[in-house]
Write a protein that holds these residues in place. Structure first.
Motif, PDB file in Angstrom:
ATOM      1  N   PRO A  71     -39.946 -16.256-105.407  1.00 56.97           N
ATOM      2  CA  PRO A  71     -38.367 -15.737-105.120  1.00 56.97           C
ATOM      3  C   PRO A  71     -37.910 -15.270-106.566  1.00 56.97           C
ATOM      4  N   VAL A  74     -38.245 -11.235-106.508  1.00 54.53           N
ATOM      5  CA  VAL A  74     -37.395 -10.519-105.571  1.00 54.53           C
ATOM      6  C   VAL A  74     -36.112  -9.892-106.263  1.00 54.53           C
ATOM      7  N   LEU A  99     -28.612 -17.167-100.889  1.00 53.34           N
ATOM      8  CA  LEU A  99     -29.327 -16.694-102.029  1.00 53.34           C
ATOM      9  C   LEU A  99     -29.838 -18.007-102.717  1.00 53.34           C
ATOM     10  N   LEU A 104     -33.240 -16.863-104.549  1.00 53.69           N
ATOM     11  CA  LEU A 104     -32.880 -15.489-104.995  1.00 53.69           C
ATOM     12  C   LEU A 104     -31.475 -15.561-105.795  1.00 53.69           C
ATOM     13  N   ALA A 107     -30.713 -12.290-107.520  1.00 50.79           N
ATOM     14  CA  ALA A 107     -30.906 -11.198-106.998  1.00 50.79           C
ATOM     15  C   ALA A 107     -29.745 -10.476-106.545  1.00 50.79           C
TER      16      ALA A 107
END
Length: 308
Positions: A71, A74, A99, A104, A107
């Motif tokens: 992850p 990403v 998230l 993530l 991100a």
């Protein structure tokens, strides 16, 4: 070049036969639909007791596992839903849950909702543009939806299932050798007619043909020459009529999932792609057209399968 990887999906945990759908008989009578299940493709639907965030997390994590991607690698999340819950005071917590649940945390994120059941394909178009421009190297795309009022599970065009679907859109250089089958995003296109966007209008085969021309002509392809169509799982006669009018042939349609679980909002193209991939129905090098219409709009994404 951008590549779509690891299409995955989750559906509601409870399977209902169409005869168990609340108010189906009344809705069919209201809509003047002959109650013949085989005619419409009425079969089963899937209902969930879970929330949109849980569905999104389950699907997103399945995609990351299938792709073998950490992850942390990403860059961004594009999150789609026809109805994001709450308002601006609650949206931050909703996105944070997804998230965090997918790992993530750092991100960037973007939400897409106004495009109705073309939301996912609009997200793929956006992810493709962001990756092709170099803005991001790897984007997780998730669409998640569920019926809140059981009386709305049947509409004039489909029976609805709850669920989520996801995939990665990555720069070609970010896809490791031997990563398995992926799908090169060759091009994207859309066609709109503003005065027909209201739900009272019908799906337009003219807009589908317009999008086909924009999408396929630059590659020397025609609608009836692509290997398969990844369409929405609407009622069987509606899909067959509208897509045939758009220039596709019966052999290009994949209608098995209409009976299996009906229409899962924007997720249908990825669901149909994942199921055909799992069944070994896709050929290496083949072109597959993901396309969905709603009143006033058609969005399409041309994919080419790479066997990895």
């Amino acid at each position: 070049m951008s590549v779509l990887q690891a299409p995955r999906y989750v559906l509601g945990e409870e399977e209902l036969d169409h005869t168990e759908v609340e108010c189906l008989a009344e809705r069919a009578a209201e809509l003047k639909m002959v109650p013949r299940a085989a005619l419409w493709g009425w079969g089963s639907v899937r209902r969930t007791g879970r929330g949109l965030a849980e569905l999104a997390i389950d699907s997103g994590c399945a995609t990351l596992r299938a792709a073998g991607v950490d992850p942390a690698e990403v860059d961004a999340l594009i999150l789609c839903s026809t109805r994001f819950p709450g308002g601006p005071r609650t949206h931050g917590r909703f996105v944070e849950r997804i998230l965090t649940g997918t790992g993530l945390e750092r991100a960037a994120f973007l939400g897409i909702t106004l495009n109705r059941c073309t939301n996912l394909l609009v997200a793929l178009d956006t992810a493709h543009a962001l990756v092709a421009s170099g803005r991001h190297r790897r984007i997780l795309v998730i669409t998640t939806d569920r019926i809140e009022d059981e009386k709305e599970r049947m509409e004039s065009f489909a029976l609805f299932s709850d669920g989520a679907a996801s995939c990665l859109v990555s720069a070609g250089a970010a896809v490791p050798a031997g990563a398995g089958a992926g799908y090169r995003i060759r091009s994207t296109a859309s066609a709109q007619e503003a005065v027909a966007l209201d739900w009272s209008h019908e799906i337009s085969a003219d807009l589908a043909r317009e999008a086909n021309d924009r999408l396929l002509a630059p590659h020397g392809l025609a609608a009836d020459r692509v290997d398969g169509l990844l369409h929405a799982n609407l009622f069987l006669p509606l899909v067959t009529m509208k897509e045939r009018q758009a220039g596709f042939t019966a052999r290009q349609l994949y209608t098995a999932n209409i009976t299996r679980f009906g229409h899962c909002f924007a997720a249908d193209p990825l669901i149909n792609l994942a199921d055909q991939e799992r069944a070994g129905l896709l050929r290496d090098g083949g072109h597959y057209l993901a396309a969905v219409s709603v009143p006033g709009s058609r969005v399409a994404v041309l994919l080419q399968r790479d066997g990895g």
